[in-house]
Design a protein around this motif. Structure first.
Motif, PDB file in Angstrom:
ATOM      1  N   TYR A 159       0.837  -1.195   0.000  1.00  0.00           N
ATOM      2  CA  TYR A 159       0.000   0.000   0.000  1.00  0.00           C
ATOM      3  C   TYR A 159       0.873   1.247   0.000  1.00  0.00           C
ATOM      4  O   TYR A 159       1.854   1.339   0.746  1.00  0.00           O
ATOM      5  N   ASP A 160       0.525   2.181  -0.847  1.00  0.00           N
ATOM      6  CA  ASP A 160       1.276   3.431  -0.968  1.00  0.00           C
ATOM      7  C   ASP A 160       0.375   4.584  -0.545  1.00  0.00           C
ATOM      8  O   ASP A 160      -0.588   4.923  -1.231  1.00  0.00           O
ATOM      9  N   LYS A 161       0.703   5.193   0.591  1.00  0.00           N
ATOM     10  CA  LYS A 161      -0.116   6.278   1.132  1.00  0.00           C
ATOM     11  C   LYS A 161      -0.165   7.469   0.182  1.00  0.00           C
ATOM     12  O   LYS A 161      -1.174   8.175   0.088  1.00  0.00           O
ATOM     13  N   LYS A 162       0.943   7.685  -0.557  1.00  0.00           N
ATOM     14  CA  LYS A 162       1.000   8.818  -1.476  1.00  0.00           C
ATOM     15  C   LYS A 162       0.214   8.547  -2.759  1.00  0.00           C
ATOM     16  O   LYS A 162      -0.090   9.466  -3.507  1.00  0.00           O
ATOM     17  N   PRO A 177      -2.883   6.260  -3.056  1.00  0.00           N
ATOM     18  CA  PRO A 177      -3.860   5.295  -2.517  1.00  0.00           C
ATOM     19  C   PRO A 177      -4.706   4.596  -3.574  1.00  0.00           C
ATOM     20  O   PRO A 177      -5.290   3.549  -3.298  1.00  0.00           O
ATOM     21  N   SER A 224      -4.246  -3.667  10.652  1.00  0.00           N
ATOM     22  CA  SER A 224      -4.930  -2.780   9.718  1.00  0.00           C
ATOM     23  C   SER A 224      -5.880  -1.848  10.454  1.00  0.00           C
ATOM     24  O   SER A 224      -6.026  -0.680  10.096  1.00  0.00           O
ATOM     25  N   ASP A 261      -4.984   1.794  10.083  1.00  0.00           N
ATOM     26  CA  ASP A 261      -5.762   1.972   8.862  1.00  0.00           C
ATOM     27  C   ASP A 261      -5.033   1.246   7.724  1.00  0.00           C
ATOM     28  O   ASP A 261      -4.481   0.176   7.914  1.00  0.00           O
ATOM     29  N   LYS A 262      -5.045   1.811   6.535  1.00  0.00           N
ATOM     30  CA  LYS A 262      -4.278   1.231   5.435  1.00  0.00           C
ATOM     31  C   LYS A 262      -2.823   1.640   5.627  1.00  0.00           C
ATOM     32  O   LYS A 262      -2.506   2.817   5.730  1.00  0.00           O
ATOM     33  N   SER A 263      -1.943   0.659   5.692  1.00  0.00           N
ATOM     34  CA  SER A 263      -0.539   0.981   5.929  1.00  0.00           C
ATOM     35  C   SER A 263       0.359  -0.047   5.262  1.00  0.00           C
ATOM     36  O   SER A 263      -0.076  -1.150   4.915  1.00  0.00           O
ATOM     37  N   LYS A 264       1.626   0.295   5.103  1.00  0.00           N
ATOM     38  CA  LYS A 264       2.585  -0.639   4.534  1.00  0.00           C
ATOM     39  C   LYS A 264       2.808  -1.822   5.463  1.00  0.00           C
ATOM     40  O   LYS A 264       3.057  -2.944   5.010  1.00  0.00           O
TER      41      LYS A 264
END
Length: 250
Positions: free
Chosen positions: A63-66, A68, A218, A222-225
């Motif tokens: 997952y890439d926060k930059k 999404p 998770s 939340d959504k994270s690497k």
């Protein structure tokens, strides 16, 4: 009673069985994972894979926060069941090919223990708790203590506190599911194979449930690497049920 010594030939044969079972299990899980990846939008064409950077391959992409909207594989209940089923089938096939035929029934019994006791029932329990939690999440969060947020540390501390109820519920459901699944699979084995079975719970029985830990992570982040990385290890851990099935002997 005299126990025959283990010879060098026996050791070589055991090594051959283990390597063969590991190979058929890995092949089955890899095939199932490729099917999951294709279903979720990843191309399996060799030309497309060759043009794609390794870090963006389905098995490695996190997952890439930059970014999404950039898709990454999600492994939930049905995907876990597909991978686990493939693992057990692959391990069973390997055991039937490489091991002595007199152990066939014991491997069938172990396949029931692994697929039902270590995967299906526990995942069903975790899923049920997850749905119950979602239904009552607002009520539960209202009763979770929080500290005044004056910086990043307090912010992360509050996140951790909010994650505790679901984490505890997930681990409790997982433990309950593994115990219940073990009892149910032993019972079915006795009815189907007409043999008294009392297979205890082993440490390797927890291997297929790394994804449930990922669910808890998770929720906290939340959504994270981190959560995404934990999910990427799931196919590896799901090779354990198949391997245990293939090498099993009564």
């Amino acid at each position: 009673m005299t126990i025959a010594p283990v010879t060098l030939a026996d050791k070589k044969q055991d090594r051959k069985i283990k390597i063969g079972v590991a190979a058929t299990t890995a092949l089955a899980v890899g095939t199932a994972f490729a099917h999951v990846a294709h279903r979720q939008g990843f191309s399996l064409r060799p030309s497309d894979i060759k043009k794609t950077p390794i870090k963006d391959w389905a098995v490695f992409r996190l997952y890439d926060k930059k970014n999404p909207d950039k898709k990454d594989i999600t492994l939930e209940g049905k995907e876990i069941l597909e991978l686990a089923s493939a693992s057990v089938v692959g391990g069973l096939v390997g055991g039937l090919i490489f091991d002595d035929k007199k152990y066939i029934k014991s491997k069938y019994r172990e396949s029931v223990n692994q697929l039902l006791g270590n995967v299906t029932v526990p995942i069903a329990c975790v899923w049920a708790i997850s749905e119950l939690y979602k239904k009552h999440k607002n009520f539960i969060m209202e009763h979770v203590p929080q500290v005044n947020e004056v910086g990043k540390t307090s912010k992360y501390f509050n996140k951790a506190l909010r994650a505790i109820p679901f984490s505890v519920a997930t681990l409790g459901a997982l433990g309950t599911g593994i115990f219940a699944g073990n009892r149910v699979s032993n019972f079915l084995n006795e009815k189907v194979f007409h043999k008294k079975v009392d297979r205890g719970i082993k440490a390797t029985d927890f291997a297929p449930h790394v994804d449930d830990i990922g669910m808890a992570v998770s929720l906290m982040a939340d959504k994270s690497k981190t959560a995404s990385f934990i999910q990427r290890t799931v196919p590896l851990f799901l090779c354990v049920p198949g391997y245990e099935t293939g090498i099993h002997r009564d």
